[in-house]
Enzyme design. Structure first.
Site, PDB file in Angstrom:
ATOM      1  CD  GLU A  94      -2.856  -9.339   2.845  1.00 27.55           C
ATOM      2  OE1 GLU A  94      -2.377  -8.533   3.655  1.00 27.55           O
ATOM      3  OE2 GLU A  94      -3.188  -9.007   1.682  1.00 27.55           O
ATOM      4  CB  SER A 120      -0.914   0.015   1.229  1.00 27.49           C
ATOM      5  OG  SER A 120      -1.844  -1.040   1.175  1.00 27.49           O
TER       6      SER A 120
END
Length: 402
Positions: free
Chosen positions: A239, A124
């Site tokens: 994830e 991110s």
């Protein structure tokens, strides 16, 4: 004459059990230093039995890991502290196994599994959160390596990590999904700066990371140049399974804490709270069993978009259950035990206060993929609904509004 019931154990379970016992005879858990024991366990193929031989496994079905774990637990063997390295185990390992070179697998998987090297995830950015493909961190070819500059954010364990999964932009002249390349980044390299980000809990469990001309050798590239989005998808699918599909016992996690509170504090009970607790208990159990089924399906291949559904359910249930706990506690629930600024190495939902659980659970619908994005994935890839209109799909990244 009585007939014994047929065995439900996999056909290789007995042989594997004998193999584990022979390993224990050679490596006495009581006489072997814990780290050395874990290293020997990896080398014997008993770390994750479904991995290939020589990489911590034996090439066996995934479900046989339970046979190994049961034998080692009964013998009092040192426990692998998975909570110290969730990103390494849940995301880095399957990504390296799927797309890494043989040299990368041999270099990184063993110290990752033993916990000697902690991992984080540099995905991110301030301008690329839910839309990961909008990332701007640049990697420029420099001789036999790459120079990387940019900023990453919301990076859990960056202050503890030795290595990072890093996705960068290497070609700004093509559409955003096609100009990305994926690397393994040394978090101790010159040019890497980690700064804490304080959360609503008062702690700084995650960080922002600044990269300034960080040199990465080309042998630490995962996948082909320009294949960063494809490799990232492998990581993200794992994830979501790691977060939402983790193995837990019945009444594990927050629902177990609140159920125990209900049993121990009858003065807190009301009919309305009872109805809500029962509903959430059933939902938590359904989510747990769905996670177990998802883990079983992994034996047939890599995880698919179904992991998004379990992660979505995990986030919602955690938030609702932690809110119910505070309502049950009444005035007690308004107290928060400790605002001390810490940089913890992990999250502990079960041994902290109700106030901590309530505040920390707010992040569950953001981390590991926002709930909004996960709903899109479920709609498009599982239900087959029409996708959202995307006008930037074929536009070169350099021409997109910044």
């Amino acid at each position: 004459m009585s007939t014994a019931p047929p065995s439900t154990a996999p056909p290789d379970a007995a042989a594997l059990r004998e193999r584990v016992r022979a390993f224990l005879d050679e490596h006495d858990p009581k006489a072997t230093e814990p780290l050395e024991f874990l290293r020997a366990r990896f080398d014997a193929g008993l770390a994750w039995v479904h991995y290939p031989e020589g990489l911590g496994g034996l090439g066996l079905p995934r479900e046989l890991q339970a046979v190994v774990d049961a034998e080692l637990t009964a013998a009092g063997a040192p426990r692998q502290q998975a909570e110290r390295n969730p990103i390494g185990l849940g995301m880095a390992a399957p990504t390296i196994l799927a797309v890494g070179t043989e040299a990368q697998r041999k270099r990184f998987l063993r110290p990752l599994w033993t916990g000697e090297e902690i991992w984080c995830q540099l995905f991110s950015e301030p301008g690329a959160g839910s839309d990961l493909a909008a990332l701007a961190t640049r990697a420029v070819r420099d001789g036999d390596g790459w120079l990387v500059s940019g900023q990453k954010v919301w990076t859990s364990l960056a202050h503890e990590a030795r290595w990072a999964l890093l996705v960068t932009r290497t070609d700004p002249d093509v559409p955003k999904h096609r100009g990305m390349t994926y690397f393994i980044c040394d978090m101790h390299a010159p040019g890497v700066e980690v700064r804490p980000l304080r959360q609503i809990t008062g702690e700084a469990e995650f960080n922002e990371v600044f990269l300034t001309d960080v040199r990465i050798p080309d042998e630490h590239r995962l996948g082909a140049v320009g294949d960063g989005w494809k490799v990232s998808t492998t990581t993200l699918m794992n994830e979501r399974v790691a977060i939402g599909g983790a193995a837990v016992p019945r009444e594990g996690g927050i629902i177990g804490v609140v159920a125990a509170l209900w049993r121990d504090r009858p003065e807190l009970r009301t009919p309305g709270l009872h109805d809500r607790l029962l509903r959430l208990w059933v939902e938590a159990e359904a989510a747990r069993l769905t996670g177990a089924r998802l883990r079983q399906s992994l034996a047939a291949g890599m995880p698919g978009p179904e992991g998004s559904a379990t992660k979505l359910a995990y986030a919602r249930i955690n938030q609702e259950v932690s809110g119910l706990e505070l309502e049950m506690l009444g005035d007690e629930g308004l107290r928060y035990d400790d605002w001390t600024m810490r940089r913890p190495a992990g999250v502990d939902f079960t041994r902290r206060s109700g106030g901590y659980r309530y505040l920390r659970a707010k992040g569950n619908s953001i981390e590991g993929g926002t709930s909004e994005i996960l709903r899109n994935i479920i709609a498009e890839r599982i239900l087959g609904l029409p996708g959202e209109i995307r006008v930037d799909k074929d536009v070169p990244w350099k021409d997109l509004p910044k």
